[in-house]
Design an enzyme around this catalytic site. Structure first.
Site, PDB file in Angstrom:
ATOM      1  N   THR A 186      43.536  40.176 -19.401  1.00  0.00           N
ATOM      2  CA  THR A 186      42.450  40.412 -18.477  1.00  0.00           C
ATOM      3  C   THR A 186      42.693  40.724 -17.076  1.00  0.00           C
ATOM      4  OG1 THR A 186      40.380  39.036 -17.779  1.00  0.00           O
ATOM      5  CG2 THR A 186      42.720  38.071 -17.752  1.00  0.00           C
ATOM      6  N   THR A 187      41.483  41.132 -16.348  1.00  0.00           N
ATOM      7  CA  THR A 187      41.625  41.628 -14.659  1.00  0.00           C
ATOM      8  C   THR A 187      42.513  40.445 -13.936  1.00  0.00           C
ATOM      9  OG1 THR A 187      39.686  42.451 -15.203  1.00  0.00           O
ATOM     10  CG2 THR A 187      40.684  42.668 -12.986  1.00  0.00           C
ATOM     11  N   ARG A 246      39.076  48.554 -25.139  1.00  0.00           N
ATOM     12  CA  ARG A 246      39.534  47.357 -26.251  1.00  0.00           C
ATOM     13  C   ARG A 246      38.195  46.479 -26.242  1.00  0.00           C
ATOM     14  NH1 ARG A 246      43.179  43.811 -22.182  1.00  0.00           N
ATOM     15  NH2 ARG A 246      44.058  45.602 -21.896  1.00  0.00           N
ATOM     16  N   HIS A 247      37.177  46.287 -25.736  1.00  0.00           N
ATOM     17  CA  HIS A 247      36.097  45.579 -25.903  1.00  0.00           C
ATOM     18  C   HIS A 247      34.822  46.484 -26.030  1.00  0.00           C
ATOM     19  CE1 HIS A 247      36.241  44.608 -21.711  1.00  0.00           C
ATOM     20  NE2 HIS A 247      37.376  43.921 -21.932  1.00  0.00           N
ATOM     21  N   GLU A 254      33.356  41.155  -4.874  1.00  0.00           N
ATOM     22  CA  GLU A 254      33.343  39.835  -5.554  1.00  0.00           C
ATOM     23  C   GLU A 254      34.626  39.350  -5.280  1.00  0.00           C
ATOM     24  OE1 GLU A 254      31.643  40.480  -9.532  1.00  0.00           O
ATOM     25  OE2 GLU A 254      33.176  38.926 -10.454  1.00  0.00           O
ATOM     26  N   ARG A 307      37.053  43.379 -36.310  1.00  0.00           N
ATOM     27  CA  ARG A 307      36.722  43.959 -37.661  1.00  0.00           C
ATOM     28  C   ARG A 307      36.364  45.268 -37.712  1.00  0.00           C
ATOM     29  NH1 ARG A 307      36.271  39.963 -41.769  1.00  0.00           N
ATOM     30  NH2 ARG A 307      38.232  38.939 -41.459  1.00  0.00           N
ATOM     31  N   HIS A 339      35.418  34.990 -12.556  1.00  0.00           N
ATOM     32  CA  HIS A 339      36.664  35.178 -13.371  1.00  0.00           C
ATOM     33  C   HIS A 339      37.184  33.853 -13.652  1.00  0.00           C
ATOM     34  CE1 HIS A 339      40.313  36.512 -15.283  1.00  0.00           C
ATOM     35  NE2 HIS A 339      39.605  37.838 -15.428  1.00  0.00           N
ATOM     36  N   GLY A 340      37.026  33.317 -15.047  1.00  0.00           N
ATOM     37  CA  GLY A 340      37.627  32.194 -15.334  1.00  0.00           C
ATOM     38  C   GLY A 340      36.882  31.013 -14.878  1.00  0.00           C
ATOM     39  N   HIS A 349      32.347  45.444 -18.899  1.00  0.00           N
ATOM     40  CA  HIS A 349      33.642  46.254 -18.329  1.00  0.00           C
ATOM     41  C   HIS A 349      33.874  47.367 -19.335  1.00  0.00           C
ATOM     42  CE1 HIS A 349      38.151  45.756 -16.465  1.00  0.00           C
ATOM     43  NE2 HIS A 349      37.543  46.858 -16.501  1.00  0.00           N
ATOM     44  N   ASP A 379      31.391  41.106 -22.602  1.00  0.00           N
ATOM     45  CA  ASP A 379      32.567  41.959 -22.978  1.00  0.00           C
ATOM     46  C   ASP A 379      33.018  41.329 -24.125  1.00  0.00           C
ATOM     47  OD1 ASP A 379      32.670  43.297 -20.984  1.00  0.00           O
ATOM     48  OD2 ASP A 379      34.255  42.561 -19.826  1.00  0.00           O
ATOM     49  N   HIS A 380      33.100  39.770 -24.435  1.00  0.00           N
ATOM     50  CA  HIS A 380      33.683  39.438 -25.544  1.00  0.00           C
ATOM     51  C   HIS A 380      33.030  39.042 -26.620  1.00  0.00           C
ATOM     52  CE1 HIS A 380      37.400  39.372 -22.932  1.00  0.00           C
ATOM     53  NE2 HIS A 380      36.839  38.761 -22.173  1.00  0.00           N
ATOM     54  N   ASN A 414      28.637  38.032 -18.412  1.00  0.00           N
ATOM     55  CA  ASN A 414      29.347  39.352 -19.042  1.00  0.00           C
ATOM     56  C   ASN A 414      29.471  39.251 -20.268  1.00  0.00           C
ATOM     57  OD1 ASN A 414      32.008  40.526 -19.917  1.00  0.00           O
ATOM     58  ND2 ASN A 414      32.541  40.533 -17.819  1.00  0.00           N
ATOM     59  N   ARG A 419      36.643  49.436 -20.309  1.00  0.00           N
ATOM     60  CA  ARG A 419      38.132  49.673 -19.984  1.00  0.00           C
ATOM     61  C   ARG A 419      38.727  51.050 -20.411  1.00  0.00           C
ATOM     62  NH1 ARG A 419      40.889  44.205 -18.312  1.00  0.00           N
ATOM     63  NH2 ARG A 419      42.663  45.545 -18.257  1.00  0.00           N
ATOM     64  N   GLY A 453      31.640  35.180 -18.183  1.00  0.00           N
ATOM     65  CA  GLY A 453      31.711  35.619 -19.222  1.00  0.00           C
ATOM     66  C   GLY A 453      32.357  34.739 -20.416  1.00  0.00           C
ATOM     67  N   HIS A 454      33.911  34.981 -20.456  1.00  0.00           N
ATOM     68  CA  HIS A 454      34.726  34.396 -21.705  1.00  0.00           C
ATOM     69  C   HIS A 454      34.258  33.014 -21.881  1.00  0.00           C
ATOM     70  CE1 HIS A 454      38.263  32.763 -23.285  1.00  0.00           C
ATOM     71  NE2 HIS A 454      38.452  33.953 -23.945  1.00  0.00           N
ATOM     72  N   GLU A 484      31.373  47.357 -14.822  1.00  0.00           N
ATOM     73  CA  GLU A 484      32.677  47.046 -14.124  1.00  0.00           C
ATOM     74  C   GLU A 484      33.587  48.197 -14.602  1.00  0.00           C
ATOM     75  OE1 GLU A 484      34.937  43.605 -14.972  1.00  0.00           O
ATOM     76  OE2 GLU A 484      33.281  42.458 -14.477  1.00  0.00           O
TER      77      GLU A 484
HETATM   78  N1  PXP Z   1      34.046  39.301 -12.567  1.00  0.00           N
HETATM   79  C1  PXP Z   1      34.954  40.445 -12.792  1.00  0.00           C
HETATM   80  C2  PXP Z   1      35.220  41.556 -11.670  1.00  0.00           C
HETATM   81  C3  PXP Z   1      35.802  40.432 -14.190  1.00  0.00           C
HETATM   82  O1  PXP Z   1      36.563  41.385 -14.183  1.00  0.00           O
HETATM   83  C4  PXP Z   1      35.463  39.660 -14.901  1.00  0.00           C
HETATM   84  C5  PXP Z   1      36.292  39.711 -16.216  1.00  0.00           C
HETATM   85  O2  PXP Z   1      36.009  40.643 -16.971  1.00  0.00           O
HETATM   86  C6  PXP Z   1      34.453  38.566 -14.710  1.00  0.00           C
HETATM   87  C7  PXP Z   1      33.903  38.403 -13.713  1.00  0.00           C
HETATM   88  C8  PXP Z   1      34.232  37.540 -15.875  1.00  0.00           C
HETATM   89  O3  PXP Z   1      35.397  36.791 -16.007  1.00  0.00           O
HETATM   90  P1  PXP Z   1      35.247  35.557 -17.214  1.00  0.00           P
HETATM   91  O4  PXP Z   1      35.326  36.582 -18.347  1.00  0.00           O
HETATM   92  O5  PXP Z   1      36.650  35.124 -17.049  1.00  0.00           O
HETATM   93  O6  PXP Z   1      34.171  34.803 -17.047  1.00  0.00           O
END
Ligand code: PXP
Length: 246
Positions: free
Chosen positions: A102-103, A51-52, A153, A20, A196-197, A45, A11-12, A9, A47, A218-219, A72
């Protein structure tokens, strides 16, 4: 056991860029680098508040990627139209609240069953694999199967949070739920993903669940890439996933 796919992912990367307001760092460059480092797919994702990831990022990812894009999105009319225009490999429906960082939780499929069944039908007809982001909860899994989703998921956030808080009893209970519910979902014919996480510390027990086919991360990976570079950060995650699967 089948090979576990890694969806990265990005996004970040866009979060840092948007801090910036310029063009760097470019999430598409990160996605191509992730591809080269062994990512099996890219997740982004879009949104509602952009935001990202922005609309132009999705356009560019669709053009640039050779691996599948997991798009997403919240279940809104605007996002459905964007998905139908691009027809990404997969669409992952997530709950979205403007005020969240976050979600936070999984989608309430059971309560919105009819509306969601109508919502995802055109996406399926367009050839997208429809994935629903849910908690490891039997009611939600049954509802996801009934509405015609091909994939669920499982939200690993509660498991990961319990680990980082040192609440190992809760962490282990969450893991057990994930184990039981991934088997249950598979028995209904659903493909099971999780995410997630997840971090290097938490990935192994999830990667070892035999029914889980894909992890979306991702993060942590984007953060870790500050210290060791993106290819190396992804390579280490890949190694841990393969080891858990062996
Ligand atoms: N899966 C889904 C459905 C998510 O919404 C996210 C966060 O956008 C992730 C996975 C990835 O989560 P993380 O960025 O915490 O790894």
């Amino acid at each position: 056991m089948s090979k576990l796919r890694l969806g990265v992912n990005i996004d970040h990367v866009a979060t840092v860029r948007n801090a910036r307001g310029g063009a760097t760092p470019d999430p598409v460059r990160a996605a191509k680098m992730a591809e080269a480092a062994g990512a099996d797919g890219i997740t982004a994702h879009l949104r509602e508040d952009r935001r990202h990831i922005g609309d132009a990022d999705i356009d560019a990812l669709m053009d640039a990627l050779t691996v599948p894009l997991n798009f997403e999105m919240a279940a809104t009319a605007e996002m459905q139209a964007i998905a139908l225009r691009h027809k990404p490999h997969a669409v992952c429906i997530v709950p979205e609240k403007r005020e969240e960082r976050t979600t936070e939780g999984g989608l309430e499929v059971a309560r919105e069953e009819n509306a969601l069944a109508h919502y995802i039908a055109p996406l399926r007809e367009a050839g997208c694999r429809v994935s629903i982001f849910i908690a490891a909860d039997k009611r939600q899994i049954e509802a996801a199967a009934r509405i015609g989703a091909q994939v669920i998921e499982l939200h690993t956030g509660a498991y990961c949070d319990a680990h980082s808080e040192g609440d190992f009893a809760t962490r282990d209970a969450e893991l057990e739920k994930m184990r039981e519910m991934s088997t249950f979902a598979y028995s209904l014919g659903l493909e099971v993903h999780a995410g997630h996480g997840l971090t290097y510390e938490t990935v192994t027990p999830i990667a070892a669940l035999p029914e889980v086919m894909e992890l979306n991360i991702g993060h942590f990976l984007i953060g870790e890439s500050i210290f060791r570079g993106l290819p190396d950060a992804i390579g280490e995650m890949r190694r841990l996933m393969d080891e858990a699967r062996a």
